[in-house]
Design an enzyme around this catalytic site. Structure first.
Site, PDB file in Angstrom:
ATOM      1  CG  ASP A 171      -7.151  -2.858  -2.733  1.00  0.00           C
ATOM      2  OD1 ASP A 171      -7.685  -2.204  -1.825  1.00  0.00           O
ATOM      3  OD2 ASP A 171      -5.920  -2.908  -2.903  1.00  0.00           O
ATOM      4  CB  SER A 190      -0.955  -0.042   1.190  1.00  0.00           C
ATOM      5  OG  SER A 190      -1.983   0.906   1.057  1.00  0.00           O
ATOM      6  CG  HIS A 198      -5.390  -2.814   0.768  1.00  0.00           C
ATOM      7  ND1 HIS A 198      -4.896  -2.290  -0.411  1.00  0.00           N
ATOM      8  CD2 HIS A 198      -4.697  -2.192   1.762  1.00  0.00           C
ATOM      9  CE1 HIS A 198      -3.970  -1.389  -0.149  1.00  0.00           C
ATOM     10  NE2 HIS A 198      -3.824  -1.316   1.160  1.00  0.00           N
TER      11      HIS A 198
END
Length: 256
Positions: free
Chosen positions: A194, A93, A224
């Site tokens: 996600d 991320s 995610h």
């Protein structure tokens, strides 16, 4: 200040091949700990730092910004480069965005990049409202634990501090501008579903980097935080294979 469970940084002294792992926004090293331990068990030198403002309470993150987060991983990378002959950077991320900027800035000092669901844009319309909204509302609901696997939770904040989110959005713009400077081999891993990232972030990374050696991997069963999800073992194995291919000497000399 007391740390959240699993928020402790992780380090392992191993071979002359080093790996730096960067966790995500409002998360902690907990989300990457299995990844880090997998690589450490294969004899690599590993560093997984806790980013400033993370791992305690969300109000602490409110007082930090991207400069603090990037300075931490930059310092860790320089230390790994001092100790290791070859260094790779990895991230999840926002940690993926940090890893990409390290690659852009350090050039040949980074041998390769492995990222999972790299976050390089801020979801709309929230992003456009942040410059004003952050002065009116201190925080909003959290984004941790987007995980398909039942019974698994990510250690992190249940609130997103908006001043810090605004800083993240500015950092993402910097990273997007620097993506053409990323020339290293890239392992780009993305989840099929996600609920945190804006659609197309991985495609944007792929289209803008200058890397000619790019491996894309779809993670069909994960959300995610794929490093704690159903496809985690595949992420770890593919990362190890990626590193072995680019630093083959350690496979013969340094692995246990």
């Amino acid at each position: 200040m007391r740390l959240l469970p699993g928020a402790e940084p992780f380090t392992h002294d191993g071979s002359s091949t080093g790996v730096l792992l960067c966790h995500g926004f409002t998360g902690t090293p907990h989300s990457l700990r299995p990844w880090a331990e997998y690589l450490a068990d294969r004899g690599l030198t590993v560093s997984l730092p806790l980013l400033p403002g993370h791992g305690t309470r969300w109000q602490d993150l409110q007082r930090t910004g991207w400069e603090d987060w990037y300075a931490t991983v930059d310092r860790e990378l320089r230390e790994l480069r001092r100790r290791c002959a070859t260094v790779f950077v990895c991230g999840l991320s926002m940690g993926g965005a940090l890893a990409l900027r390290l690659a852009a800035r350090h050039g040949t000092g980074v041998a390769g990049v492995a990222v999972v669901n790299p976050g390089v844009t801020f979801p709309s319309p929230a992003g456009f409202l942040l410059p004003v909204l952050r002065h009116l509302v201190p925080s909003t609901k959290g984004i941790v634990s987007d995980i398909a696997k039942k019974g698994v939770a990510e250690s992190g904040y249940d609130r997103v501090p908006l001043h810090a989110a605004h800083s993240l959005r500015r950092f993402q713009a910097l990273v997007r501008a620097e993506l053409p400077r990323v020339t290293q081999p890239l392992l780009l891993m993305r989840s099929a579903r996600d609920h945190v990232l804006a659609p197309g972030d991985a495609d944007l990374v792929r289209s803008r980097v200058s890397s000619t050696d790019v491996t894309e991997l779809l993670l069909p069963a994960s959300f995610h935080v794929a490093t704690l999800d159903h496809d985690a073992e595949r992420i770890f194995q593919e990362t190890d294979a990626f590193i072995t291919r680019l630093a083959p000497a350690r496979d013969k000399e340094d692995s246990p």
